[in-house]
Design a protein around this motif. Structure first.
Motif, short mmCIF file in Angstrom:
data_model
loop_
_atom_site.label_atom_id
_atom_site.label_comp_id
_atom_site.label_asym_id
_atom_site.label_seq_id
_atom_site.Cartn_x
_atom_site.Cartn_y
_atom_site.Cartn_z
N GLN A 55 128.80 13.83 0.30
CA GLN A 55 127.48 13.19 0.41
C GLN A 55 127.00 13.19 1.86
O GLN A 55 125.84 13.49 2.14
CB GLN A 55 127.54 11.75 -0.11
N ARG A 56 127.89 12.86 2.77
CA ARG A 56 127.53 12.83 4.19
C ARG A 56 127.13 14.21 4.67
O ARG A 56 126.11 14.38 5.34
CB ARG A 56 128.71 12.31 5.00
N ASP A 57 127.91 15.22 4.31
CA ASP A 57 127.61 16.59 4.75
C ASP A 57 126.32 17.10 4.15
O ASP A 57 125.54 17.77 4.82
CB ASP A 57 128.78 17.52 4.41
N ARG A 58 126.08 16.79 2.87
CA ARG A 58 124.82 17.19 2.23
C ARG A 58 123.63 16.54 2.93
O ARG A 58 122.61 17.17 3.17
CB ARG A 58 124.82 16.80 0.75
N GLY A 59 123.78 15.26 3.25
CA GLY A 59 122.70 14.54 3.94
C GLY A 59 122.44 15.12 5.32
O GLY A 59 121.30 15.24 5.75
N ALA A 60 123.50 15.51 6.03
CA ALA A 60 123.34 16.11 7.36
C ALA A 60 122.65 17.46 7.25
O ALA A 60 121.76 17.78 8.04
CB ALA A 60 124.70 16.25 8.04
N LYS A 61 123.03 18.27 6.25
CA LYS A 61 122.39 19.58 6.07
C LYS A 61 120.92 19.40 5.73
O LYS A 61 120.06 20.13 6.23
CB LYS A 61 123.09 20.37 4.97
N THR A 62 120.62 18.44 4.89
CA THR A 62 119.23 18.19 4.51
C THR A 62 118.42 17.77 5.74
O THR A 62 117.30 18.23 5.95
CB THR A 62 119.15 17.10 3.44
N ALA A 63 119.01 16.90 6.55
CA ALA A 63 118.31 16.44 7.75
C ALA A 63 118.11 17.57 8.73
O ALA A 63 117.05 17.68 9.37
CB ALA A 63 119.09 15.30 8.41
N LEU A 64 119.11 18.45 8.87
CA LEU A 64 118.97 19.57 9.80
C LEU A 64 118.00 20.62 9.28
O LEU A 64 117.35 21.31 10.07
CB LEU A 64 120.34 20.21 10.04
N ALA A 65 117.87 20.74 7.96
CA ALA A 65 116.97 21.73 7.38
C ALA A 65 115.52 21.28 7.41
O ALA A 65 114.61 22.10 7.26
CB ALA A 65 117.38 22.03 5.94
N ALA A 66 115.28 20.00 7.60
CA ALA A 66 113.91 19.48 7.61
C ALA A 66 113.17 20.04 8.83
O ALA A 66 113.74 20.12 9.91
CB ALA A 66 113.92 17.96 7.65
N PRO A 67 111.91 20.42 8.66
CA PRO A 67 111.16 20.95 9.79
C PRO A 67 110.90 19.87 10.84
O PRO A 67 110.78 18.69 10.52
CB PRO A 67 109.85 21.43 9.16
N ALA A 68 110.82 20.30 12.08
CA ALA A 68 110.56 19.37 13.17
C ALA A 68 109.08 19.00 13.21
O ALA A 68 108.24 19.72 12.69
CB ALA A 68 110.96 20.00 14.50
N GLY A 69 108.79 17.90 13.83
CA GLY A 69 107.40 17.48 13.98
C GLY A 69 106.93 16.61 12.82
O GLY A 69 107.70 16.19 11.97
N ARG A 70 105.64 16.37 12.84
CA ARG A 70 105.04 15.54 11.80
C ARG A 70 105.07 16.27 10.47
O ARG A 70 104.89 17.48 10.42
CB ARG A 70 103.59 15.21 12.14
N PRO A 71 105.24 15.54 9.39
CA PRO A 71 105.15 16.18 8.08
C PRO A 71 103.71 16.61 7.81
O PRO A 71 102.76 16.01 8.33
CB PRO A 71 105.60 15.10 7.10
N LYS A 72 103.57 17.66 7.02
CA LYS A 72 102.23 18.14 6.70
C LYS A 72 101.47 17.08 5.92
O LYS A 72 102.05 16.33 5.14
CB LYS A 72 102.32 19.42 5.87
N ALA A 73 100.18 17.04 6.17
CA ALA A 73 99.33 16.07 5.49
C ALA A 73 99.23 16.44 4.01
O ALA A 73 99.15 17.62 3.66
CB ALA A 73 97.95 16.04 6.12
N ASP A 74 99.24 15.45 3.20
CA ASP A 74 99.11 15.65 1.76
C ASP A 74 97.65 16.00 1.47
O ASP A 74 96.75 15.29 1.90
CB ASP A 74 99.51 14.37 1.03
N PRO A 75 97.40 17.09 0.74
CA PRO A 75 96.00 17.46 0.45
C PRO A 75 95.27 16.38 -0.33
O PRO A 75 94.06 16.24 -0.22
CB PRO A 75 96.11 18.75 -0.36
#
Length: 136
Positions: free
Chosen positions: A64-84
């Protein structure tokens, strides 16, 4: 712990166990994992016995910890895109405000027109009675 009755024999009634599986907080899991990974084989066994845990839980928590770390590292940097949908909502709110303003102006015009019509009717009535020789 079994109690005894008046005759000195143990009470066969078993204390009820907790209902459902145990729940562990994320902080607890992280703390146990950190401690577990610093220990040798005997220390790991002692930790599991002390906490009443199974080694399979440690494996699951590590995954679970490793999956969470991979998910966090895979997330794009910066602000999330605005929802249309948010953009559409803002556009509709602005349009609604504009239409409310126009409606208010239209109501004012209708109110003025009805008052003007009543006033013209009154002048027309007064004018007709004056032409017929009647004094108001």
């Amino acid at each position: 712990m079994a109690s005894t009755n008046d005759h000195g024999t143990p009470d066969p009634q078993v204390e009820p166990r907790s209902t459902g599986p145990r729940r562990y907080s994320a902080e607890y899991k992280a703390r146990i994992l950190a401690e577990y990974e610093t220990l040798d084989r005997q220390g790991k066994g002692a930790l599991l016995r002390r906490e009443g845990l199974y080694s399979s839980l440690i494996l699951n928590w590590r995954e679970q910890r490793d999956r969470g770390a991979k998910t966090a590292l895979a997330a794009p940097a910066g602000r999330p895109k605005a929802d249309p949908r948010d953009k559409e909502i803002a556009r509709l709110k602005a349009e609604n405000a504009r239409l409310e303003s126009e409606l208010g102006k239209a109501r004012t015009v209708i109110d003025v027109q009805s008052k003007l019509s009543a006033l013209l009717d009154q002048f027309a009535t007064d004018s007709a009675t004056t032409k017929n020789g009647e004094n108001p």
